[in-house]
Design a protein around this motif. Sequence first.
Motif, PDB file in Angstrom:
ATOM      1  N   LEU A  33      -6.835   2.973  -0.850  1.00  0.00           N
ATOM      2  CA  LEU A  33      -5.517   2.556  -0.367  1.00  0.00           C
ATOM      3  C   LEU A  33      -5.399   2.759   1.142  1.00  0.00           C
ATOM      4  O   LEU A  33      -4.777   1.954   1.841  1.00  0.00           O
ATOM      5  N   ASN A  34      -5.995   3.832   1.640  1.00  0.00           N
ATOM      6  CA  ASN A  34      -5.979   4.071   3.082  1.00  0.00           C
ATOM      7  C   ASN A  34      -6.722   2.964   3.829  1.00  0.00           C
ATOM      8  O   ASN A  34      -6.313   2.532   4.915  1.00  0.00           O
TER       9      ASN A  34
ATOM     10  N   LEU B  23       0.906   6.524  -6.874  1.00  0.00           N
ATOM     11  CA  LEU B  23      -0.295   7.331  -7.087  1.00  0.00           C
ATOM     12  C   LEU B  23       0.010   8.824  -6.923  1.00  0.00           C
ATOM     13  O   LEU B  23      -0.453   9.654  -7.718  1.00  0.00           O
ATOM     14  N   VAL B  24       0.809   9.142  -5.906  1.00  0.00           N
ATOM     15  CA  VAL B  24       1.187  10.544  -5.690  1.00  0.00           C
ATOM     16  C   VAL B  24       2.004  11.060  -6.869  1.00  0.00           C
ATOM     17  O   VAL B  24       1.773  12.172  -7.362  1.00  0.00           O
TER      18      VAL B  24
ATOM     19  N   SER C  67      -6.981   6.942  -3.518  1.00  0.00           N
ATOM     20  CA  SER C  67      -6.221   7.161  -2.291  1.00  0.00           C
ATOM     21  C   SER C  67      -7.003   6.710  -1.068  1.00  0.00           C
ATOM     22  O   SER C  67      -6.441   6.127  -0.135  1.00  0.00           O
TER      23      SER C  67
ATOM     24  N   ASN D 270       0.782   3.801  -3.081  1.00  0.00           N
ATOM     25  CA  ASN D 270       0.452   5.185  -2.730  1.00  0.00           C
ATOM     26  C   ASN D 270       1.488   6.148  -3.280  1.00  0.00           C
ATOM     27  O   ASN D 270       1.150   7.233  -3.773  1.00  0.00           O
TER      28      ASN D 270
ATOM     29  N   TRP E  95      -0.488  12.152   9.199  1.00  0.00           N
ATOM     30  CA  TRP E  95       0.452  11.312   8.444  1.00  0.00           C
ATOM     31  C   TRP E  95       1.824  11.290   9.120  1.00  0.00           C
ATOM     32  O   TRP E  95       2.457  10.234   9.240  1.00  0.00           O
TER      33      TRP E  95
ATOM     34  N   SER F   7      -4.532  -0.042   3.710  1.00  0.00           N
ATOM     35  CA  SER F   7      -3.429   0.168   4.651  1.00  0.00           C
ATOM     36  C   SER F   7      -3.893  -0.064   6.083  1.00  0.00           C
ATOM     37  O   SER F   7      -3.172  -0.676   6.885  1.00  0.00           O
TER      38      SER F   7
ATOM     39  N   ALA G 265      -9.037  12.041   5.239  1.00  0.00           N
ATOM     40  CA  ALA G 265      -8.977  11.952   3.773  1.00  0.00           C
ATOM     41  C   ALA G 265     -10.374  12.105   3.182  1.00  0.00           C
ATOM     42  O   ALA G 265     -10.557  12.764   2.142  1.00  0.00           O
TER      43      ALA G 265
ATOM     44  N   THR H 185       0.842  -1.208   0.000  1.00  0.00           N
ATOM     45  CA  THR H 185       0.000   0.000   0.000  1.00  0.00           C
ATOM     46  C   THR H 185       0.876   1.257   0.000  1.00  0.00           C
ATOM     47  O   THR H 185       0.520   2.256  -0.635  1.00  0.00           O
ATOM     48  N   VAL H 186       2.030   1.200   0.673  1.00  0.00           N
ATOM     49  CA  VAL H 186       2.947   2.340   0.640  1.00  0.00           C
ATOM     50  C   VAL H 186       3.499   2.537  -0.763  1.00  0.00           C
ATOM     51  O   VAL H 186       3.538   3.653  -1.289  1.00  0.00           O
TER      52      VAL H 186
END
Length: 326
Positions: free
Chosen positions: A156-157, A129-130, A153, A126, A232, A160, A198, A122-123
């Motif tokens: 994904l959170n 994605l960023v 996002s 992510n 975060w 995660s 988020a 997931t990291v």
Amino acid sequence: DEAFELEPVQPAADQRPVITGAVSCVTCNASLKGKFADGVCECGTTVEYSRFGTTGFDGQTPVVGETLCSRCGYDLDGLKPDERCPECGLSIHKTLMGNALANSDPAYVTTLARGALIAEWTVIINLLLVAGSVYIGAFTRMPGMFAIVGALSMLLNVASLGGWWMLTTPDPALGALNPGQTARTVLRVTLVLMILVAGLNLVGAKLSMGPVLMGGMLTTSALFSLLLLIVWIVKLYASMSYLAAIETRVRSSELGYLIGSARLMLNISLGLLIATVVAVFAAPCAAVFFFVVMVISLIILFARYVGMLDALRSALNVARVQADQS
């Protein structure tokens, strides 16, 4: 032996014996004076194991006080180290060696390993994605794309949260002796907050042309973005502290190094972020320099962070194999 002279603890409400002599842990050499005879050293080695090892372990000296089996949590008080736990069959000698995950329930270690795998990926996704959203914002104009990125996002959170929740599962055999309890709690809270903030950020994006705060200086969307950044950062610190506690149970020097390195880069990145914000108002030309260096430090930070999770996953897989064999 005077080194292992035991005496009751005062007040009388707790009569567990403590070590009063100059006794050192056989694993890390830390002083055990004043610790409960049924306690645990900071490195995870039980006081009992150090007591047996230093006096010449013969497997016949009974366990003193409440000592829980590292696999099933059965109280081993009064049993001999060369015997096996009557509940799960694990060698009592292994429990006395400390709380290594290699001696834990294989199903529990499997849960941690799967959680580490999910957290790692997931990291990585992510980050991709960023990077993709930055590219889209800089070079393309695709209507509705930022809404899609925001929705991805959010998913994904959630993923995660699931992975880290598995990774932070307390060991049922250790009970209150689980290491990293505070970091575990903070990490779980921040994971939930990240999803909530988020979601609010997505709503705030729709209101960015509407309500403003602080006399018009801060839009609703910007406020939620700031909150997300704070949560975060706290999550990163909490995750590193928790993994440092897990490292004491897998005994991985590589993992320990990467945790320390990632924490250092996070401190540097945070310092550069503050310097950039201050420079924007005090010295705009210097702000560009601080920003560029901060971006470089963030790249190093996330490389270390991903490496840290990968090292953890590898160490947990090794511990799972050892747990299956013990």
